[in-house]
Design a protein around this motif. Structure first.
Motif, short mmCIF file in Angstrom:
data_model
loop_
_atom_site.label_atom_id
_atom_site.label_comp_id
_atom_site.label_asym_id
_atom_site.label_seq_id
_atom_site.Cartn_x
_atom_site.Cartn_y
_atom_site.Cartn_z
N LEU A 169 51.54 4.15 59.30
CA LEU A 169 50.69 3.44 58.35
C LEU A 169 49.43 2.92 59.05
CD1 LEU A 169 50.21 2.16 55.55
CD2 LEU A 169 51.56 0.20 56.35
N TYR A 170 49.59 2.33 60.22
CA TYR A 170 48.45 1.79 60.95
C TYR A 170 47.48 2.89 61.36
CZ TYR A 170 51.34 -2.40 61.36
OH TYR A 170 52.12 -3.49 61.08
N PHE A 188 36.29 8.40 70.34
CA PHE A 188 36.74 7.02 70.15
C PHE A 188 37.95 6.96 69.22
CE2 PHE A 188 36.77 3.03 67.85
CZ PHE A 188 36.52 2.08 68.82
N THR A 189 37.91 7.76 68.16
CA THR A 189 39.02 7.80 67.21
C THR A 189 40.30 8.25 67.90
OG1 THR A 189 37.54 8.26 65.36
CG2 THR A 189 39.86 8.81 65.06
N ASN A 190 40.22 9.30 68.68
CA ASN A 190 41.41 9.79 69.39
C ASN A 190 41.95 8.73 70.37
OD1 ASN A 190 41.40 12.29 68.12
ND2 ASN A 190 40.07 13.21 69.65
N ASN A 191 41.04 8.09 71.10
CA ASN A 191 41.47 7.06 72.05
C ASN A 191 42.14 5.89 71.34
OD1 ASN A 191 40.43 8.51 74.21
ND2 ASN A 191 38.46 7.47 74.17
N TRP A 192 41.59 5.49 70.20
CA TRP A 192 42.14 4.37 69.46
C TRP A 192 43.53 4.69 68.92
CZ3 TRP A 192 43.02 -0.33 68.37
CH2 TRP A 192 43.44 -0.76 67.10
N TRP A 211 41.30 6.52 58.12
CA TRP A 211 40.48 6.37 56.92
C TRP A 211 39.24 5.53 57.21
CZ3 TRP A 211 39.15 1.90 54.25
CH2 TRP A 211 38.52 2.11 53.02
N ALA A 212 39.42 4.40 57.90
CA ALA A 212 38.30 3.51 58.20
C ALA A 212 37.29 4.17 59.14
CB ALA A 212 38.82 2.21 58.81
N LEU A 213 37.77 4.89 60.14
CA LEU A 213 36.87 5.53 61.09
C LEU A 213 36.14 6.71 60.48
CD1 LEU A 213 39.09 5.22 64.27
CD2 LEU A 213 36.87 4.14 63.91
N ARG A 214 36.78 7.40 59.52
CA ARG A 214 36.07 8.47 58.81
C ARG A 214 34.93 7.90 57.98
NH1 ARG A 214 41.57 11.42 57.13
NH2 ARG A 214 41.79 12.85 58.90
N LYS A 215 35.17 6.76 57.34
CA LYS A 215 34.11 6.09 56.57
C LYS A 215 32.97 5.68 57.50
CE LYS A 215 35.86 6.12 52.42
NZ LYS A 215 35.20 6.85 51.30
N LEU A 216 33.32 5.18 58.67
CA LEU A 216 32.31 4.78 59.64
C LEU A 216 31.53 5.99 60.13
CD1 LEU A 216 31.23 2.33 61.22
CD2 LEU A 216 32.87 2.88 63.02
N ASN A 217 32.22 7.10 60.34
CA ASN A 217 31.56 8.33 60.77
C ASN A 217 30.59 8.83 59.72
OD1 ASN A 217 31.18 10.52 62.63
ND2 ASN A 217 32.38 11.80 61.24
N GLN A 218 30.98 8.74 58.45
CA GLN A 218 30.08 9.12 57.36
C GLN A 218 28.85 8.23 57.34
OE1 GLN A 218 32.45 9.00 53.80
NE2 GLN A 218 33.76 10.70 54.41
#
Length: 228
Positions: free
Chosen positions: A203-204, A154-158, A210-217
């Motif tokens: 930047l985006y 999902f992260t890669n697709n986003w 950063w946000a998706l890594r937090k979600l993954n954690q």
């Protein structure tokens, strides 16, 4: 010069809007496509397979132009067949959201399908044995685990989806890439404006990572990682 930079910043808000709404469309199509592929029914499987095969096999730009111009022509032909002399012009914002969402829905389909298949089927069978319905089983058992398995893809697709929003400038949407091109033509100084646009995209994507890594954690709590 400052006015051009301000205009690009304002256009960046449009880029964010397109990317977020397109992501929502892609998620919905991805869930529907994954459900169709895993349904065990021949017709839904065939439609979903055709969708993912064609979209992933054709360049995004070609698909976008086909959908935008082909959709406009198709609607005008339909209006003509209904006896109306009015012509339809598709709003570039709506066209950008729907085309990008449609394209990345194919990628999300495979991401969600693989994530669901990673969940042991015995868990869903146990939920059904306890009397849970299919929707309740999906919401309580499948979805939380699917998110964890799907997050890397999902992260890669986003990230790719965000960058693909630059393509909507070709259908007339005045997002930041379009405005950077206009500023470059007016000032004959393309380097500064395109570097500024590249920094905004960076930047985006950095904030997204950063946000998706937090979600993954968050979804990986209690999961033991295998040591190499």
């Amino acid at each position: 010069m400052n006015a051009y930079y301000l205009a690009i910043l304002q256009g960046s808000l449009l880029t964010i809007g397109v990317s977020l709404l397109a992501l929502l469309v892609a998620i919905v199509l991805g869930l529907l496509g994954a459900s169709a592929k895993l349904s065990g029914r021949r017709i839904p499987q065939a439609i979903a397979t055709l969708y993912t095969t064609v979209i992933r096999g054709v360049p995004d730009l070609v698909v976008m132009l086909l959908l935008f111009y082909g959709g406009t022509m198709g609607l005008n032909k339909l209006m003509e067949a209904l006896g109306s002399s009015r012509t339809v012009d598709i709003n570039p914002f709506v066209a950008g959201v729907l085309t990008i969402g449609f394209i990345y829905g194919a990628y999300m389909t495979e991401t969600f399908r693989g994530a669901i298949q990673s969940i042991p089927p015995g868990q869903m069978e146990a939920a059904w044995a306890f009397g849970m319905g299919r929707w309740q089983t999906f919401y309580r058992i499948t979805l939380p685990q699917m998110v964890r398995y799907a997050l890397p893809g999902f992260t890669n697709n986003w990230l790719v989806l965000i960058k693909s929003c630059a393509l909507v400038s070709l259908i007339g949407l005045k997002e930041m890439t379009y405005l950077a091109k206009q500023a470059s033509a007016a000032t004959r100084s393309p380097f500064a404006f395109f570097v500024f646009t590249a920094v905004l995209f960076l930047l985006y994507t950095s904030v997204s990572l950063w946000a998706l890594r937090k979600l993954n954690q968050r979804y990986s709590l209690g999961v033991r990682k295998a040591s190499v």
